[in-house]
Design a protein around this motif. Structure first.
Motif, PDB file in Angstrom:
ATOM      1  N   HIS A 104      32.842  42.221  38.636  1.00  0.00           N
ATOM      2  CA  HIS A 104      34.195  42.452  38.449  1.00  0.00           C
ATOM      3  C   HIS A 104      34.967  42.042  39.575  1.00  0.00           C
ATOM      4  N   VAL A 118      40.276  36.731  33.590  1.00  0.00           N
ATOM      5  CA  VAL A 118      41.573  37.066  33.711  1.00  0.00           C
ATOM      6  C   VAL A 118      42.305  36.260  34.736  1.00  0.00           C
ATOM      7  N   ALA A 132      36.703  39.489  34.800  1.00  0.00           N
ATOM      8  CA  ALA A 132      37.286  40.998  34.181  1.00  0.00           C
ATOM      9  C   ALA A 132      36.433  42.012  34.242  1.00  0.00           C
ATOM     10  N   ARG A 133      36.984  43.265  34.250  1.00  0.00           N
ATOM     11  CA  ARG A 133      36.248  44.484  34.194  1.00  0.00           C
ATOM     12  C   ARG A 133      35.644  44.620  33.026  1.00  0.00           C
TER      13      ARG A 133
END
Length: 226
Positions: free
Chosen positions: A13, A48, A58-59
């Motif tokens: 992330h 993202v 992305a997380r």
């Protein structure tokens, strides 16, 4: 390659993606192909885009593994609480792949795929639509598949040994809403499963759409040894 790097933790992330030019050179593909792959991963929530900054991991990317000690054959059955399901074949055909299928299975627009659409019912109620795509190289006669798709792959000596399944909340659109007997934009659950050969090649891509008002269901994966 990018998805595997994210799922394995090599990319975590917040990591920024290398420029498209560098990725294209590393993978020995065109920048257009890289851009399409990134678009695909952004759409599925792995990456993202931040205008002016770049593209980042992305997380939401995560993984749940069930380790396997040997090569296995995957099969799948779905049950709804209190009742087994019935399967209605809606389509068995050979056609050209759609863009997402090309990206997922590593195919070109000139290739052909065996396409299967099944409607799962429980006690007469339509509960899920399953769309499976497999390269026609492995299953050249889609009409001959009348039972388990995984069994057909086994008979063709093409045995998936692992699969990655992603789960998304969604709103059911017009065509699918009609098939499932729900209102347009009703809540649904979408899963995307990709099964891989021992060589690492993707062999099966299945998208399953479940209606959100089902009482409860269980997906049971079973394996049979070599």
């Amino acid at each position: 390659m990018l998805e595997e790097a994210i799922l394995s933790g090599k990319l975590s992330h917040g990591d920024v993606l290398y420029p498209e030019r560098d990725l294209a050179e590393h993978a020995q593909v065109s920048r257009v192909t890289v851009r399409k792959a990134i678009d695909h991963l952004v759409r599925d929530g792995f990456l993202v885009r931040r205008p002016g900054s770049g593209t980042f991991v992305a997380r939401s990317a995560c993984r749940v593994d069930q380790p396997m000690s040997r090569a296995v054959l995957l099969t799948e059955e779905i049950f709804w609480r209190g009742s087994n399901t019935e399967v209605e074949w809606m389509e068995r055909s050979i056609s050209h792949p759609a863009p997402e299928e090309m990206m997922t299975l590593g195919l070109s627009a000139d290739n052909r795929v065996a396409r299967f659409i099944r409607l799962r019912r429980s006690a007469g109620l339509a509960l899920a639509i399953e769309r499976t795509c497999i390269s026609a190289e492995f299953l050249p006669d889609a009409v001959s598949v009348t039972a388990s798709i995984y069994k057909a792959l086994e008979d063709a000596n093409v045995r998936p040994v692992r699969a990655i399944q992603r789960i998304f909340a969604c709103n059911i659109q017009e065509l699918d809403a009609s098939m499932l007997g729900v209102t347009i934009e009703a809540a649904g659950l979408l899963t995307k499963r990709v099964a891989y050969l021992h060589s690492g090649r993707a062999v099966e891509f299945t998208r399953s759409l479940y209606r959100g008002d089902a009482d409860a269901f269980v997906t049971s994966f079973t394996i049979s040894e070599n």
